[in-house]
Enzyme design. Structure first.
Site, PDB file in Angstrom:
ATOM      1  N   SER A 267      14.414 -22.214  21.642  1.00 49.28           N
ATOM      2  CA  SER A 267      14.082 -23.427  22.459  1.00 49.28           C
ATOM      3  C   SER A 267      13.619 -22.435  23.724  1.00 49.28           C
ATOM      4  O   SER A 267      12.789 -22.801  24.407  1.00 49.28           O
ATOM      5  CB  SER A 267      15.350 -24.324  22.662  1.00 49.28           C
ATOM      6  OG  SER A 267      16.341 -23.738  22.486  1.00 49.28           O
ATOM      7  N   VAL A 268      14.628 -21.301  24.142  1.00 43.92           N
ATOM      8  CA  VAL A 268      14.481 -20.617  25.332  1.00 43.92           C
ATOM      9  C   VAL A 268      13.007 -19.949  25.322  1.00 43.92           C
ATOM     10  O   VAL A 268      12.375 -20.178  26.349  1.00 43.92           O
ATOM     11  CB  VAL A 268      15.680 -19.838  25.601  1.00 43.92           C
ATOM     12  CG1 VAL A 268      15.274 -18.711  26.749  1.00 43.92           C
ATOM     13  CG2 VAL A 268      17.034 -20.622  25.719  1.00 43.92           C
ATOM     14  N   GLU A 289       4.938 -11.862  17.040  1.00 37.95           N
ATOM     15  CA  GLU A 289       5.214 -12.120  15.564  1.00 37.95           C
ATOM     16  C   GLU A 289       4.894 -13.644  15.346  1.00 37.95           C
ATOM     17  O   GLU A 289       4.253 -13.818  14.285  1.00 37.95           O
ATOM     18  CB  GLU A 289       6.586 -11.926  15.319  1.00 37.95           C
ATOM     19  CG  GLU A 289       7.450 -10.836  15.887  1.00 37.95           C
ATOM     20  CD  GLU A 289       8.784 -10.786  15.651  1.00 37.95           C
ATOM     21  OE1 GLU A 289       9.404 -10.132  14.765  1.00 37.95           O
ATOM     22  OE2 GLU A 289       9.466 -11.151  16.595  1.00 37.95           O
ATOM     23  N   GLY A 383      12.705  -9.287  15.016  1.00 41.06           N
ATOM     24  CA  GLY A 383      11.850  -8.394  15.569  1.00 41.06           C
ATOM     25  C   GLY A 383      12.136  -7.906  16.865  1.00 41.06           C
ATOM     26  O   GLY A 383      11.510  -7.245  17.455  1.00 41.06           O
ATOM     27  N   LYS A 403      27.830 -23.349  25.795  1.00 43.08           N
ATOM     28  CA  LYS A 403      28.782 -24.412  25.204  1.00 43.08           C
ATOM     29  C   LYS A 403      29.542 -25.221  26.542  1.00 43.08           C
ATOM     30  O   LYS A 403      30.731 -24.954  26.801  1.00 43.08           O
ATOM     31  CB  LYS A 403      30.040 -23.767  24.366  1.00 43.08           C
ATOM     32  CG  LYS A 403      29.626 -23.124  23.013  1.00 43.08           C
ATOM     33  CD  LYS A 403      29.017 -24.083  22.108  1.00 43.08           C
ATOM     34  CE  LYS A 403      28.488 -23.684  20.843  1.00 43.08           C
ATOM     35  NZ  LYS A 403      27.447 -24.312  20.190  1.00 43.08           N
TER      36      LYS A 403
HETATM   37  O1  0RQ Z   1      24.795 -23.168  19.402  1.00 43.37           O
HETATM   38  O2  0RQ Z   1      23.256 -24.064  17.409  1.00 43.37           O
HETATM   39  O3  0RQ Z   1      25.926 -24.677  17.780  1.00 43.37           O
HETATM   40  O4  0RQ Z   1      24.027 -25.451  19.318  1.00 43.37           O
HETATM   41  O5  0RQ Z   1      23.864 -20.106  20.017  1.00 43.37           O
HETATM   42  O6  0RQ Z   1      21.591 -21.148  21.050  1.00 43.37           O
HETATM   43  O7  0RQ Z   1      20.790 -21.889  23.474  1.00 43.37           O
HETATM   44  O8  0RQ Z   1      20.070 -23.077  21.310  1.00 43.37           O
HETATM   45  O9  0RQ Z   1      19.201 -20.925  22.159  1.00 43.37           O
HETATM   46  O10 0RQ Z   1      17.645 -21.499  20.195  1.00 43.37           O
HETATM   47  O11 0RQ Z   1      16.833 -20.156  22.022  1.00 43.37           O
HETATM   48  O12 0RQ Z   1      18.271 -19.286  20.102  1.00 43.37           O
HETATM   49  C1  0RQ Z   1      19.435 -15.736  20.321  1.00 43.37           C
HETATM   50  C2  0RQ Z   1      19.967 -17.494  18.708  1.00 43.37           C
HETATM   51  C3  0RQ Z   1      18.707 -17.931  20.701  1.00 43.37           C
HETATM   52  C4  0RQ Z   1      17.628 -16.653  18.955  1.00 43.37           C
HETATM   53  C5  0RQ Z   1      19.221 -16.877  19.590  1.00 43.37           C
HETATM   54  C6  0RQ Z   1      24.773 -20.734  20.973  1.00 43.37           C
HETATM   55  C7  0RQ Z   1      24.569 -21.897  21.455  1.00 43.37           C
HETATM   56  C8  0RQ Z   1      23.666 -22.585  20.167  1.00 43.37           C
HETATM   57  C9  0RQ Z   1      21.791 -21.038  19.750  1.00 43.37           C
HETATM   58  P1  0RQ Z   1      24.537 -24.602  18.515  1.00 43.37           P
HETATM   59  P2  0RQ Z   1      20.393 -21.768  22.206  1.00 43.37           P
HETATM   60  P3  0RQ Z   1      17.741 -20.344  21.027  1.00 43.37           P
HETATM   61  C10 0RQ Z   1      11.507 -13.124  17.359  1.00 43.37           C
HETATM   62  C11 0RQ Z   1      12.443 -12.117  17.807  1.00 43.37           C
HETATM   63  C12 0RQ Z   1      17.420 -12.947  17.670  1.00 43.37           C
HETATM   64  C13 0RQ Z   1      16.043 -12.826  16.643  1.00 43.37           C
HETATM   65  C14 0RQ Z   1      15.044 -12.489  17.903  1.00 43.37           C
HETATM   66  C15 0RQ Z   1      17.555 -15.501  18.075  1.00 43.37           C
HETATM   67  C16 0RQ Z   1      23.072 -21.359  19.353  1.00 43.37           C
HETATM   68  O13 0RQ Z   1      16.768 -16.288  20.016  1.00 43.37           O
HETATM   69  O14 0RQ Z   1      18.007 -15.823  16.899  1.00 43.37           O
HETATM   70  O15 0RQ Z   1      15.215 -12.477  18.969  1.00 43.37           O
HETATM   71  N1  0RQ Z   1      17.501 -14.169  18.309  1.00 43.37           N
HETATM   72  N2  0RQ Z   1      13.669 -12.402  17.350  1.00 43.37           N
HETATM   73  O16 0RQ Z   1      25.461 -22.738  21.806  1.00 43.37           O
HETATM   74  C17 0RQ Z   1      28.625 -18.503  21.698  1.00 43.37           C
HETATM   75  C18 0RQ Z   1      27.255 -17.475  23.664  1.00 43.37           C
HETATM   76  C19 0RQ Z   1      26.212 -18.191  23.026  1.00 43.37           C
HETATM   77  C20 0RQ Z   1      26.272 -19.232  21.979  1.00 43.37           C
HETATM   78  C21 0RQ Z   1      24.284 -19.101  22.649  1.00 43.37           C
HETATM   79  N3  0RQ Z   1      27.149 -16.433  24.429  1.00 43.37           N
HETATM   80  N4  0RQ Z   1      28.578 -17.584  22.841  1.00 43.37           N
HETATM   81  N5  0RQ Z   1      27.678 -19.138  21.390  1.00 43.37           N
HETATM   82  N6  0RQ Z   1      25.202 -19.746  21.989  1.00 43.37           N
HETATM   83  N7  0RQ Z   1      25.047 -18.211  23.384  1.00 43.37           N
HETATM   84  C22 0RQ Z   1      11.476 -13.651  16.080  1.00 43.37           C
HETATM   85  C23 0RQ Z   1      11.852 -12.995  14.959  1.00 43.37           C
HETATM   86  O17 0RQ Z   1      11.969 -11.965  14.789  1.00 43.37           O
HETATM   87  C24 0RQ Z   1      11.389 -13.739  13.648  1.00 43.37           C
END
Ligand code: 0RQ
Length: 497
Positions: A267-268, A289, A383, A403
């Protein structure tokens, strides 16, 4: 049907999904098409899960894909207990739960590595590739559907191939793909992409006809979810990012139309790309990608001239929009295998600006993208490593807290490290921007704490850092470095009582 399956000899290979699923045996490695979750096979995995549940055979497979796939594949097979080993990226809840309870062995890999690892034999043999296609040509060539992922390498290296011809996807997708497969070292040549718009390969995948063991018909759509509306925090991060890019242009470090952009998932990332629509930048290009709905917005607003990626990951509404204006989008979107979209060589040459999301960041700029509290796998590195290490400018965004404020996303030490301080250049939260380029670890800590941390945690982090100041190059108190995480697990908050 002869319109979609033009090779006559293939018509007698058409069978039901259940018949095709019966080719899959216990212990096999099954490699499928599919990327975030677009263009993955649906009918055969569903039938396989049904067969396993019915027969109670305990059959298990190793499952390789491009990236995340939909519920029909990861969800059905995880719930049937059919996945022994999984790589390289997933986002499906049941699959994630089984990884986190130790039932599925998960190998979290850089996406650009997978095709090579298969080609080099590092992952053992691939028994069957299951590929979603929109059509098969007279010559028997496969026209892939909404993603390319690792499909060309899987088809070439698998012992057998099952093709799911999905009539739901428009046949006009034909021509969008650009399929190039590098040779193995020592014969590998430079990948001849010098601009995101360059086409260097074929629009189809060749396959030896005797390898094709089954053709299954499907009309199930990709299960891409719509994004929630953009919240205030994400909007502020997007504004901070645009401000940073504008400043780079002002300083003469970026051209006015920037450099090719990569954006992560979630979402971010969606909000950040959305922010560019409202910015004054134009003539932009994308070398990324995942092509999400926000890329259609950028094309429609005339901001983006060309978008290169590995998948067309569109929500149902986005897909409808795409189909209504397919000719225009087709001229501006290129789909490539992930070893090309994520190629370190090409990313470094083009000078891609990478923008990915962090779960947490530490005061020295190390980033955790994958493991919540260091131990619970979220999705995988995807990626983000391919792009971050090789980018012209590497950016990570994250809300400063998670959270409902009980977690600070900026911590003394990350509980798992995917991107080291050597690769991470810019950190952006809704609080502000920390530019880490050219800074020593102590200077980085100061920049991150001053600019990115939420007010509820700023004093605590300053106190942690000030206790260590001037002690060594990177100072930590080992008894305190992970105490914030420990406190959260014990009390439900990182805040002091
Ligand atoms: O938890 O699901 O229980 O609500 O993590 O966080 O804020 O919804 O963020 O949907 O933008 O995903 C890094 C996971 C972010 C994603 C990540 C908890 C938060 C929530 C998800 P809930 P948000 P997003 C291109 C590049 C890695 C791969 C990548 C990702 C859940 O962007 O998978 O970048 N990235 N690939 O509450 C504990 C913290 C937290 C936390 C967030 N500090 N501690 N929980 N959460 N921060 C694509 C490909 O390569 C295919």
């Amino acid at each position: 049907m002869t319109e979609r399956i033009q090779k006559k000899e293939y018509l007698n290979k058409i069978m039901t999904a259940m018949e095709a699923a019966s080719l899959i045996k216990d212990g096999m490695t099954i490699a499928t098409s599919g990327f975030t979750p677009a263009g993955y096979p649906k009918e055969v995995p569903k039938a396989l899960a049904e067969r396993i549940k019915r027969e109670g055979t305990g059959l298990k497979i190793n499952l390789f894909t491009g990236a995340s796939v939909g519920d029909e594949l990861d969800g059905e097979l995880a719930r049937a207990g059919a996945i022994k080993r999984r790589l390289p990226y997933q986002t499906q809840k049941d699959c994630r739960d089984k990884i986190n309870c130790g039932e599925i062995d998960y190998i979290d890999m850089h996406l650009s590595h997978v095709s090579d690892f298969v080609r080099y034999g590092f992952l053992g043999k691939v028994d069957i590739a299951i590929i979603e296609a929109i059509a098969i040509t007279e010559e028997g060539y496969i026209i892939p559907s909404t993603s390319l992922g690792n499909t060309p390498a899987f088809v070439e290296n698998a012992e057998a191939v099952i093709i799911e011809v999905n009539t739901r996807h428009p046949k006009e997708l034909q021509g969008m793909h650009d399929i190039y497969q590098p040779l193995k070292p020592p014969n590998r040549k430079p990948i001849p992409i010098i601009s995101p718009k360059d086409r260097i390969g074929d629009t189809f995948i060749k396959v030896k006809p005797d390898k094709v063991k089954a053709i299954v018909l499907s009309d199930i759509p990709d299960s891409v979810k719509s994004f929630p509306s953009i919240d205030e925090t994400s909007q502020q991060m997007a504004d901070n990012l645009i401000g940073f890019l504008e400043n780079e242009v002002k300083k003469g470090r970026l051209p006015e139309n920037l450099l090719p952009l990569q954006s992560g998932v979630g979402s971010v990332a969606n909000a950040v790309l959305g922010g560019l629509v409202k910015s004054k930048f134009c003539n932009l290009s994308i070398y990324s990608e995942v092509i999400q709905d926000s890329v259609l917005d950028l094309i429609d607003s005339g901001k983006v001239n060309i978008a290169s990626g590995s998948s067309l990951t569109l929500s149902p509404k986005g897909m409808e929009r795409f189909c209504n204006n397919i000719k225009e989008y087709k001229s501006k979107i290129i789909l490539r295998p992930q070893e090309i979209s994520n190629s370190p060589e090409v990313i470094r040459r083009l000078g891609v600006i990478s923008m990915n999301t962090a779960i947490e960041v530490d005061i020295y700029g190390n980033v955790n993208s994958t493991n919540i509290m260091g131990t619970k796998m979220m999705n995988g590195i995807g990626g983000s490593g391919d792009f971050t290490r090789n980018a012209f400018i590497s950016i990570f965004t994250t809300p400063s807290t998670a959270k409902a404020g009980s977690i600070s996303s900026i911590v003394p030490l990350v509980s798992h490290c995917d991107h080291t301080e050597h690769d991470v250049q810019i950190i952006i939260t809704e609080q502000g921007v920390a530019d880490l380029r050219g800074l020593s670890p102590k200077e980085k800590a100061k920049a991150i704490i001053d600019n990115c941390v939420h007010s509820s945690y700023k004093d605590m982090l300053r106190e942690y850092f000030n206790k260590q100041m001037n002690k060594c190059h990177i100072s930590h108190r080992l008894d305190e470095a992970l105490s914030w995480h420990y406190k959260f697990l014990q009390t439900g908050t990182m805040k002091n009582s």
